[in-house]
Design a protein around this motif. Sequence first.
Motif, mmCIF file in Angstrom:
data_model
loop_
_atom_site.group_PDB
_atom_site.id
_atom_site.type_symbol
_atom_site.label_atom_id
_atom_site.label_comp_id
_atom_site.label_asym_id
_atom_site.label_seq_id
_atom_site.Cartn_x
_atom_site.Cartn_y
_atom_site.Cartn_z
ATOM 1 N N ALA A 275 -0.043 118.641 -60.526
ATOM 2 C CA ALA A 275 -0.690 118.250 -61.780
ATOM 3 C C ALA A 275 0.195 117.391 -62.674
ATOM 4 O O ALA A 275 -0.289 116.462 -63.327
ATOM 5 N N ILE A 276 1.499 117.695 -62.710
ATOM 6 C CA ILE A 276 2.365 116.961 -63.644
ATOM 7 C C ILE A 276 3.547 116.282 -62.950
ATOM 8 O O ILE A 276 4.360 115.630 -63.618
ATOM 9 N N GLY A 277 3.648 116.433 -61.645
ATOM 10 C CA GLY A 277 4.764 115.824 -60.934
ATOM 11 C C GLY A 277 5.980 116.736 -60.910
ATOM 12 O O GLY A 277 5.963 117.850 -61.440
ATOM 13 N N SER A 278 7.029 116.255 -60.311
ATOM 14 C CA SER A 278 8.237 117.071 -60.200
ATOM 15 C C SER A 278 8.839 117.309 -61.581
ATOM 16 O O SER A 278 8.811 116.433 -62.450
ATOM 17 N N HIS A 279 9.357 118.510 -61.777
ATOM 18 C CA HIS A 279 9.981 118.884 -63.050
ATOM 19 C C HIS A 279 10.999 119.961 -62.733
ATOM 20 O O HIS A 279 10.729 120.882 -61.963
ATOM 21 N N ASP A 280 12.152 119.855 -63.346
ATOM 22 C CA ASP A 280 13.223 120.816 -63.054
ATOM 23 C C ASP A 280 12.790 122.255 -63.273
ATOM 24 O O ASP A 280 13.177 123.152 -62.510
ATOM 25 N N LEU A 281 11.972 122.511 -64.279
ATOM 26 C CA LEU A 281 11.539 123.879 -64.565
ATOM 27 C C LEU A 281 10.730 124.481 -63.415
ATOM 28 O O LEU A 281 10.691 125.705 -63.257
ATOM 29 N N LEU A 282 10.089 123.633 -62.634
ATOM 30 C CA LEU A 282 9.219 124.113 -61.563
ATOM 31 C C LEU A 282 9.962 124.352 -60.248
ATOM 32 O O LEU A 282 9.341 124.654 -59.234
ATOM 33 N N THR A 283 11.278 124.283 -60.294
ATOM 34 C CA THR A 283 12.067 124.516 -59.084
ATOM 35 C C THR A 283 12.516 125.967 -58.945
ATOM 36 O O THR A 283 13.140 126.330 -57.945
ATOM 37 N N ARG A 284 12.191 126.803 -59.935
ATOM 38 C CA ARG A 284 12.646 128.195 -59.921
ATOM 39 C C ARG A 284 11.724 129.032 -60.804
ATOM 40 O O ARG A 284 11.016 128.487 -61.660
ATOM 41 N N PRO A 285 11.719 130.351 -60.641
ATOM 42 C CA PRO A 285 10.898 131.209 -61.504
ATOM 43 C C PRO A 285 11.324 131.094 -62.964
ATOM 44 O O PRO A 285 12.470 130.775 -63.271
ATOM 45 N N GLY A 286 10.364 131.367 -63.858
ATOM 46 C CA GLY A 286 10.658 131.396 -65.280
ATOM 47 C C GLY A 286 10.161 130.210 -66.069
ATOM 48 O O GLY A 286 10.351 130.149 -67.287
ATOM 49 N N ALA A 287 9.508 129.257 -65.426
ATOM 50 C CA ALA A 287 9.057 128.058 -66.131
ATOM 51 C C ALA A 287 8.125 128.377 -67.287
ATOM 52 O O ALA A 287 8.112 127.677 -68.301
ATOM 53 N N PHE A 288 7.338 129.435 -67.148
ATOM 54 C CA PHE A 288 6.312 129.738 -68.146
ATOM 55 C C PHE A 288 6.660 130.972 -68.977
ATOM 56 O O PHE A 288 5.800 131.560 -69.623
ATOM 57 N N GLY A 289 7.917 131.364 -68.939
ATOM 58 C CA GLY A 289 8.362 132.490 -69.747
ATOM 59 C C GLY A 289 7.985 133.843 -69.186
ATOM 60 O O GLY A 289 7.936 134.830 -69.919
ATOM 61 N N GLU A 290 7.742 133.903 -67.879
ATOM 62 C CA GLU A 290 7.316 135.162 -67.275
ATOM 63 C C GLU A 290 8.466 136.161 -67.135
ATOM 64 O O GLU A 290 9.617 135.774 -66.946
ATOM 65 N N ASN A 291 8.116 137.439 -67.233
ATOM 66 C CA ASN A 291 9.056 138.532 -66.926
ATOM 67 C C ASN A 291 9.032 138.893 -65.455
ATOM 68 O O ASN A 291 10.061 139.279 -64.886
ATOM 69 N N LEU A 292 7.848 138.801 -64.853
ATOM 70 C CA LEU A 292 7.685 139.129 -63.441
ATOM 71 C C LEU A 292 7.176 137.894 -62.705
ATOM 72 O O LEU A 292 6.115 137.352 -63.037
ATOM 73 N N ALA A 293 7.937 137.437 -61.722
ATOM 74 C CA ALA A 293 7.542 136.310 -60.875
ATOM 75 C C ALA A 293 7.048 136.888 -59.559
ATOM 76 O O ALA A 293 7.850 137.353 -58.746
ATOM 77 N N THR A 294 5.735 136.897 -59.357
ATOM 78 C CA THR A 294 5.148 137.604 -58.215
ATOM 79 C C THR A 294 4.474 136.664 -57.232
ATOM 80 O O THR A 294 4.155 135.517 -57.549
ATOM 81 N N ARG A 295 4.218 137.203 -56.042
ATOM 82 C CA ARG A 295 3.448 136.509 -55.017
ATOM 83 C C ARG A 295 2.483 137.498 -54.373
ATOM 84 O O ARG A 295 2.785 138.677 -54.266
ATOM 85 N N GLY A 296 1.314 136.983 -53.969
ATOM 86 C CA GLY A 296 0.364 137.822 -53.255
ATOM 87 C C GLY A 296 -1.006 137.890 -53.875
ATOM 88 O O GLY A 296 -1.972 138.302 -53.221
ATOM 89 N N ALA A 297 -1.155 137.479 -55.136
ATOM 90 C CA ALA A 297 -2.460 137.486 -55.804
ATOM 91 C C ALA A 297 -2.351 136.680 -57.093
ATOM 92 O O ALA A 297 -1.267 136.573 -57.678
ATOM 93 N N THR A 298 -3.481 136.129 -57.533
ATOM 94 C CA THR A 298 -3.525 135.385 -58.790
ATOM 95 C C THR A 298 -4.560 136.036 -59.715
ATOM 96 O O THR A 298 -5.144 137.076 -59.401
ATOM 97 N N GLU A 299 -4.814 135.380 -60.840
ATOM 98 C CA GLU A 299 -5.775 135.895 -61.806
ATOM 99 C C GLU A 299 -7.175 136.034 -61.220
ATOM 100 O O GLU A 299 -8.001 136.788 -61.744
ATOM 101 N N VAL A 300 -7.451 135.303 -60.164
ATOM 102 C CA VAL A 300 -8.754 135.420 -59.495
ATOM 103 C C VAL A 300 -8.881 136.766 -58.780
ATOM 104 O O VAL A 300 -9.972 137.321 -58.661
ATOM 105 N N ASP A 301 -7.756 137.304 -58.344
ATOM 106 C CA ASP A 301 -7.741 138.539 -57.554
ATOM 107 C C ASP A 301 -7.394 139.779 -58.373
ATOM 108 O O ASP A 301 -7.720 140.898 -57.965
ATOM 109 N N LEU A 302 -6.703 139.606 -59.479
ATOM 110 C CA LEU A 302 -6.206 140.727 -60.279
ATOM 111 C C LEU A 302 -7.188 141.036 -61.396
ATOM 112 O O LEU A 302 -7.687 140.131 -62.070
ATOM 113 N N CYS A 303 -7.453 142.318 -61.611
ATOM 114 C CA CYS A 303 -8.519 142.737 -62.524
ATOM 115 C C CYS A 303 -7.995 143.487 -63.741
ATOM 116 O O CYS A 303 -6.949 144.148 -63.683
#
Length: 219
Positions: A77-105
């Motif tokens: 969407a926005i191209g390469s950006h240093d923040l997107l090379t590692r967890p924490g770009a959006f201020g998250e406490n938990l960087a998870t894999r396996g489900a998104t907002e579509v799957d989590l209730c």
Amino acid sequence: MALPSLSLGLDAVLTGRPALLAPGVTSAMGKVPVAGPVRIGWLGLEGDTVADPVHHGGHDKAVHLVPQEHYGWWREAIGSHDLLTRPGAFGENLATRGATEVDLCLGDRFELGTSLLEISHGRQPCSKLNHRFGRNDVLAKAVASGRCGLYLRVLREGDVQAGEPMTLVARPHPDWPVARIFALLIGGGHKRDPAGVAALARMPVLAEAWRGRAEALAR
């Protein structure tokens, strides 16, 4: 309905303290991974603080989770950006894999380490995202896509660590994925489903701020 088997992988546990994000803009969005066990208390991770306690923090916003699956979409969407090379770009406490907002209730309960967490609502992003990325379109793209992450409240304090599984142990509201709630209350979809908005206004498990928004939209 049988409980689905769902275990999220935890890439990182992150904490941060308020710092200058841009001239006149202070934020604790710049979080960094923590090595080893971290204590989760009623109001969040030990060592994690907020810059704006009026709009951030509190029981309903104790822990912020962002699915790392979103990072690939953001790079497109926005191209390469240093923040997107590692967890924490959006201020998250938990960087998870396996489900998104579509799957989590809403109301999903997860055991993580010795803690017990419950999904309280989605994240409503603010303009600080634009300052963080140095672009004026990140907030708009986040809202339009719904890729904003979510918040969890703490039902049992405990210790957590990156690499541990985050395991679903209860799903009381399978009809209410976070993506649906975000679309109704933040994404402008309330006019298409007034009955759904009215139902959300009556759900105690929904965070107080979003329940109030649902009540206002249902009027």
